[in-house]
Design an enzyme around this catalytic site. Structure first.
Site, PDB file in Angstrom:
ATOM      1  N   GLY A  42       0.846  -1.189   0.000  1.00 46.88           N
ATOM      2  CA  GLY A  42       0.000   0.000   0.000  1.00 46.88           C
ATOM      3  C   GLY A  42       0.877   1.233   0.000  1.00 46.88           C
ATOM      4  N   GLN A  47       3.030  10.071   1.006  1.00 51.66           N
ATOM      5  CA  GLN A  47       4.328   9.385   1.045  1.00 51.66           C
ATOM      6  C   GLN A  47       5.184   9.707  -0.178  1.00 51.66           C
ATOM      7  OE1 GLN A  47       2.378   5.391   2.074  1.00 51.66           O
ATOM      8  NE2 GLN A  47       4.339   5.270   3.145  1.00 51.66           N
ATOM      9  N   CYS A  89       5.684   0.053   7.328  1.00 51.60           N
ATOM     10  CA  CYS A  89       5.359   1.270   6.586  1.00 51.60           C
ATOM     11  C   CYS A  89       6.578   1.650   5.755  1.00 51.60           C
ATOM     12  CB  CYS A  89       5.000   2.400   7.550  1.00 51.60           C
ATOM     13  SG  CYS A  89       4.572   3.932   6.693  1.00 51.60           S
ATOM     14  N   LEU A  90       6.375   1.897   4.473  1.00 55.08           N
ATOM     15  CA  LEU A  90       7.496   2.234   3.590  1.00 55.08           C
ATOM     16  C   LEU A  90       8.182   3.532   4.006  1.00 55.08           C
ATOM     17  CD1 LEU A  90       5.913   1.288   0.139  1.00 55.08           C
ATOM     18  CD2 LEU A  90       7.560  -0.031   1.482  1.00 55.08           C
ATOM     19  N   HIS A 131      -4.594   1.543   7.542  1.00 52.45           N
ATOM     20  CA  HIS A 131      -3.238   2.094   7.592  1.00 52.45           C
ATOM     21  C   HIS A 131      -3.092   3.245   6.586  1.00 52.45           C
ATOM     22  CE1 HIS A 131       1.337   1.405   7.776  1.00 52.45           C
ATOM     23  NE2 HIS A 131       1.171   2.249   6.772  1.00 52.45           N
ATOM     24  N   GLU A 132      -3.549   3.021   5.360  1.00 50.82           N
ATOM     25  CA  GLU A 132      -3.407   4.063   4.326  1.00 50.82           C
ATOM     26  C   GLU A 132      -4.320   5.251   4.617  1.00 50.82           C
ATOM     27  OE1 GLU A 132      -0.857   3.662   2.635  1.00 50.82           O
ATOM     28  OE2 GLU A 132      -0.617   1.525   3.009  1.00 50.82           O
ATOM     29  N   HIS A 135      -2.635   7.617   6.866  1.00 42.92           N
ATOM     30  CA  HIS A 135      -1.674   8.496   6.188  1.00 42.92           C
ATOM     31  C   HIS A 135      -2.347   9.768   5.665  1.00 42.92           C
ATOM     32  CE1 HIS A 135       2.176   6.451   6.072  1.00 42.92           C
ATOM     33  NE2 HIS A 135       1.636   5.314   5.664  1.00 42.92           N
TER      34      HIS A 135
HETATM   35 NI    NI Z   1       2.513   3.450   5.764  1.00 41.76          NI
END
Ligand code: NI
Length: 148
Positions: A42, A47, A89-90, A131-132, A135
């Site tokens: 995701g 991000q 998380c990236l 989660h997204e 963000h």
């Molecule tokens: Ni994330």
């Protein structure tokens, strides 16, 4: 085309994102390329430095079942049940955290042509969506109490 992924503590990751108004098809393609290259499941627009309400997801490609999805102006309108998963998380590499989420969510979002659509997600996909969605409101997994 892949895009650079912003890392915590970049302040852009803390922005409250604004509704998408223009055409984001090109951005969405680049976000999917970036997510697959990372590799992740995701990726939310902030991000990659775009503070608009958009995220991409593919909850199953790592199991050989590609399912690229793009969610524009998403909103969780119902949630029920509970689950705990170890999430990564990236933007916070190598710092996974166990996070408690709803087990199932109903998401509404802009479909092709702008008509609102509604879809129910369960399990891992539901956790990924939550989660997204975090963000898009400037919330990171670090902000959640570590669940046992
Ligand atoms: Ni994330």
């Amino acid at each position: 085309m892949t895009l650079p992924i912003l890392l915590h503590p970049d302040p852009v990751l803390r922005a409250a994102c604004t509704p998408v108004r223009g055409d984001v098809a090109g951005l969405a393609r680049d976000m999917l390329d970036t997510m697959y290259a990372a590799p992740g499941r995701g990726l939310a627009a902030p991000q990659v430095g775009v503070t608009e309400r958009l995220f991409v997801m593919d909850a199953t490609w790592k199991e050989g079942l590609p399912d690229p999805r793009v969610f524009v102006n998403p909103e969780i309108v119902a949630r029920d049940g509970a689950q705990v998963n170890e999430e990564g998380c990236l933007s916070i590499p190598d710092v996974p955290r166990r996070v408690a989420r709803a087990r199932r969510v109903t998401l509404t979002f802009d479909g092709p042509g702008g008509a609102r659509r509604s879809e129910v997600f369960d399990g891992f996909a539901a956790a990924c969506i939550q989660h997204e969605m975090d963000h898009l409101d400037g919330v990171l997994i670090l902000d959640h109490a570590a669940a046992s």
